[in-house]
Write a protein that holds these residues in place. Sequence first.
Motif, PDB file in Angstrom:
ATOM      1  N   MET A 188       0.708  -1.106   0.030  1.00  0.00           N
ATOM      2  CA  MET A 188       0.198   0.222  -0.036  1.00  0.00           C
ATOM      3  C   MET A 188       0.965   1.086   0.135  1.00  0.00           C
ATOM      4  O   MET A 188       0.665   2.229  -0.803  1.00  0.00           O
ATOM      5  N   THR A 189       2.096   1.285   0.894  1.00  0.00           N
ATOM      6  CA  THR A 189       2.825   2.540   0.848  1.00  0.00           C
ATOM      7  C   THR A 189       3.540   2.676  -0.575  1.00  0.00           C
ATOM      8  O   THR A 189       3.587   3.777  -0.852  1.00  0.00           O
ATOM      9  N   LEU A 190       3.923   1.587  -1.150  1.00  0.00           N
ATOM     10  CA  LEU A 190       4.521   1.698  -2.351  1.00  0.00           C
ATOM     11  C   LEU A 190       3.623   2.317  -3.576  1.00  0.00           C
ATOM     12  O   LEU A 190       3.987   3.272  -4.173  1.00  0.00           O
ATOM     13  N   LEU A 191       2.451   1.738  -3.677  1.00  0.00           N
ATOM     14  CA  LEU A 191       1.526   2.295  -4.445  1.00  0.00           C
ATOM     15  C   LEU A 191       0.908   3.853  -4.260  1.00  0.00           C
ATOM     16  O   LEU A 191       0.256   3.941  -5.130  1.00  0.00           O
ATOM     17  N   SER A 192       0.690   4.031  -2.931  1.00  0.00           N
ATOM     18  CA  SER A 192       0.443   5.436  -2.746  1.00  0.00           C
ATOM     19  C   SER A 192       1.022   6.332  -3.624  1.00  0.00           C
ATOM     20  O   SER A 192       0.488   7.431  -3.703  1.00  0.00           O
ATOM     21  N   TYR A 193       2.224   6.275  -3.752  1.00  0.00           N
ATOM     22  CA  TYR A 193       3.100   7.452  -4.267  1.00  0.00           C
ATOM     23  C   TYR A 193       2.511   7.440  -6.006  1.00  0.00           C
ATOM     24  O   TYR A 193       2.146   8.671  -6.287  1.00  0.00           O
ATOM     25  N   PRO A 194       2.532   6.513  -6.684  1.00  0.00           N
ATOM     26  CA  PRO A 194       1.965   6.744  -7.999  1.00  0.00           C
ATOM     27  C   PRO A 194       0.572   6.983  -8.203  1.00  0.00           C
ATOM     28  O   PRO A 194      -0.085   7.700  -8.951  1.00  0.00           O
ATOM     29  N   ILE A 195      -0.164   6.403  -7.332  1.00  0.00           N
ATOM     30  CA  ILE A 195      -1.659   6.724  -7.319  1.00  0.00           C
ATOM     31  C   ILE A 195      -2.076   7.837  -6.655  1.00  0.00           C
ATOM     32  O   ILE A 195      -3.273   8.488  -7.026  1.00  0.00           O
ATOM     33  N   ILE A 196      -1.410   8.190  -5.481  1.00  0.00           N
ATOM     34  CA  ILE A 196      -2.052   9.422  -4.700  1.00  0.00           C
ATOM     35  C   ILE A 196      -1.109  10.579  -4.685  1.00  0.00           C
ATOM     36  O   ILE A 196      -1.511  11.756  -5.190  1.00  0.00           O
ATOM     37  N   ALA A 197       0.418  10.267  -4.640  1.00  0.00           N
ATOM     38  CA  ALA A 197       1.105  11.492  -4.483  1.00  0.00           C
ATOM     39  C   ALA A 197       1.367  12.121  -5.860  1.00  0.00           C
ATOM     40  O   ALA A 197       1.366  13.431  -5.758  1.00  0.00           O
ATOM     41  N   ILE A 198       1.674  11.269  -6.931  1.00  0.00           N
ATOM     42  CA  ILE A 198       1.865  12.093  -8.085  1.00  0.00           C
ATOM     43  C   ILE A 198       0.568  13.005  -8.627  1.00  0.00           C
ATOM     44  O   ILE A 198       0.902  14.001  -8.973  1.00  0.00           O
ATOM     45  N   PRO A 199      -0.574  12.291  -8.599  1.00  0.00           N
ATOM     46  CA  PRO A 199      -1.764  13.175  -9.130  1.00  0.00           C
ATOM     47  C   PRO A 199      -1.877  14.351  -8.039  1.00  0.00           C
ATOM     48  O   PRO A 199      -2.286  15.577  -8.666  1.00  0.00           O
ATOM     49  N   SER A 200      -1.607  14.367  -6.842  1.00  0.00           N
ATOM     50  CA  SER A 200      -1.485  15.464  -5.957  1.00  0.00           C
ATOM     51  C   SER A 200      -0.748  16.518  -6.221  1.00  0.00           C
ATOM     52  O   SER A 200      -0.822  17.739  -6.138  1.00  0.00           O
ATOM     53  N   MET A 201       0.709  16.055  -6.603  1.00  0.00           N
ATOM     54  CA  MET A 201       1.731  16.956  -7.137  1.00  0.00           C
ATOM     55  C   MET A 201       1.122  17.972  -8.176  1.00  0.00           C
ATOM     56  O   MET A 201       1.411  19.050  -8.633  1.00  0.00           O
ATOM     57  N   ILE A 202       0.630  17.167  -9.444  1.00  0.00           N
ATOM     58  CA  ILE A 202       0.036  17.700 -10.560  1.00  0.00           C
ATOM     59  C   ILE A 202      -0.991  18.812 -10.198  1.00  0.00           C
ATOM     60  O   ILE A 202      -1.011  19.896 -10.730  1.00  0.00           O
ATOM     61  N   MET A 203      -1.830  18.306  -9.394  1.00  0.00           N
ATOM     62  CA  MET A 203      -2.933  19.291  -8.845  1.00  0.00           C
ATOM     63  C   MET A 203      -2.166  20.711  -8.148  1.00  0.00           C
ATOM     64  O   MET A 203      -2.574  21.759  -8.499  1.00  0.00           O
ATOM     65  N   LEU A 204      -1.209  20.407  -7.503  1.00  0.00           N
ATOM     66  CA  LEU A 204      -0.551  21.460  -6.924  1.00  0.00           C
ATOM     67  C   LEU A 204       0.199  22.392  -7.793  1.00  0.00           C
ATOM     68  O   LEU A 204       0.334  23.548  -7.767  1.00  0.00           O
ATOM     69  N   GLY A 205       0.738  21.777  -8.944  1.00  0.00           N
ATOM     70  CA  GLY A 205       1.457  22.356 -10.042  1.00  0.00           C
ATOM     71  C   GLY A 205       0.208  23.335 -10.939  1.00  0.00           C
ATOM     72  O   GLY A 205       0.641  24.303 -11.149  1.00  0.00           O
ATOM     73  N   GLY A 206      -0.726  22.928 -10.884  1.00  0.00           N
ATOM     74  CA  GLY A 206      -1.944  23.528 -11.581  1.00  0.00           C
ATOM     75  C   GLY A 206      -2.312  24.697 -10.497  1.00  0.00           C
ATOM     76  O   GLY A 206      -2.575  25.818 -11.252  1.00  0.00           O
ATOM     77  N   LEU A 207      -2.383  24.368  -9.301  1.00  0.00           N
ATOM     78  CA  LEU A 207      -2.727  25.666  -8.542  1.00  0.00           C
ATOM     79  C   LEU A 207      -1.456  26.743  -8.643  1.00  0.00           C
ATOM     80  O   LEU A 207      -2.061  28.045  -8.515  1.00  0.00           O
ATOM     81  N   LEU A 208      -0.447  26.155  -8.581  1.00  0.00           N
ATOM     82  CA  LEU A 208       0.661  27.418  -8.659  1.00  0.00           C
ATOM     83  C   LEU A 208       0.664  28.213  -9.937  1.00  0.00           C
ATOM     84  O   LEU A 208       0.595  29.415  -9.906  1.00  0.00           O
ATOM     85  N   PHE A 209       0.319  27.510 -11.071  1.00  0.00           N
ATOM     86  CA  PHE A 209       0.032  27.993 -12.344  1.00  0.00           C
ATOM     87  C   PHE A 209      -1.234  29.086 -12.543  1.00  0.00           C
ATOM     88  O   PHE A 209      -1.017  30.126 -12.676  1.00  0.00           O
ATOM     89  N   TYR A 210      -2.318  28.664 -11.706  1.00  0.00           N
ATOM     90  CA  TYR A 210      -3.199  29.540 -11.530  1.00  0.00           C
ATOM     91  C   TYR A 210      -3.166  30.859 -10.830  1.00  0.00           C
ATOM     92  O   TYR A 210      -3.280  31.962 -11.145  1.00  0.00           O
ATOM     93  N   VAL A 211      -2.341  30.650  -9.685  1.00  0.00           N
ATOM     94  CA  VAL A 211      -2.070  31.882  -8.802  1.00  0.00           C
ATOM     95  C   VAL A 211      -1.052  32.829  -9.584  1.00  0.00           C
ATOM     96  O   VAL A 211      -1.265  34.085  -9.424  1.00  0.00           O
ATOM     97  N   THR A 212       0.096  32.148 -10.269  1.00  0.00           N
ATOM     98  CA  THR A 212       0.852  33.039 -10.987  1.00  0.00           C
ATOM     99  C   THR A 212       0.012  33.847 -11.968  1.00  0.00           C
ATOM    100  O   THR A 212       0.137  34.976 -12.412  1.00  0.00           O
ATOM    101  N   LYS A 213      -0.907  33.297 -12.712  1.00  0.00           N
ATOM    102  CA  LYS A 213      -1.494  33.857 -13.742  1.00  0.00           C
ATOM    103  C   LYS A 213      -2.595  34.980 -13.118  1.00  0.00           C
ATOM    104  O   LYS A 213      -2.472  36.137 -13.677  1.00  0.00           O
TER     105      LYS A 213
END
Length: 233
Positions: A188-213
């Motif tokens: 579960m710990t191993l799979l949590s990174y590609p299933i949860i952590a990476i999508p969350s990072m992508i969302m945060l990247g989108g938020l960063l782009f939104y705020v800078t715009k």
Amino acid sequence: MTTEKPKNKPFVEIIFNVALPSWVLMKFSSPEYLGVVAGLIIALAFPLGYAIYDYLRTKAMNLISVFGFLSTLLTGGIALFELSVHWLAIKEASIPTLIAVFVVFSSVYGKPLIAKLLLNESIFKVDQIYEKLYTSGNTEAFKAKIGFANNLLALTFIFSAVMNYILAKWLVTSPAGTVAFNEELGRMTLLSYPIIAIPSMIMLGGLLFYVTKVITNFTGYKFTDLLVESDRQ
């Protein structure tokens, strides 16, 4: 002359907070190797050890290591006291849920967390941004946009909570305190990174782009003109 702040090491963080604990739990917690209890303790040692190392290196707490250690500690408690695996799913969802609540309340009290994280004086010329917002009459509109972005940030943690709960219920079904439980926990710990952590990072990247715009639209400045680093070149 200013001393450059040591940079984070994402790859090393993944190894010590995800890969090594998962490997120990899955491969070395059986009786012929470390055993259930020793396996959990060794798995705990990796995020804890890295948190201490990173603090000594940067003189700042690494939140990833802190949360990694607390999460493993709570999981270890569930295993050692042989509690129902249902508590594991609750534990997995509780930490991101509490963070989401904190993020929402930060907006209610007029100090959105996302503004504190992104509108950082070490990154942006914050005084210049707020001065331009004030003179152009866009301060309130800007605050409304930041409040919206802060709510989106809370939603990313809600996503993490829901996915953590689903992943725990799906993968960890064996009784706590058994070898099978440790193995499922490591998976579960191993799979949590590609299933949860990476999508969350992508969302945060989108938020960063939104705020800078939002910042560039309301101030009229180019993004590079607002960076502190631009004055040092």
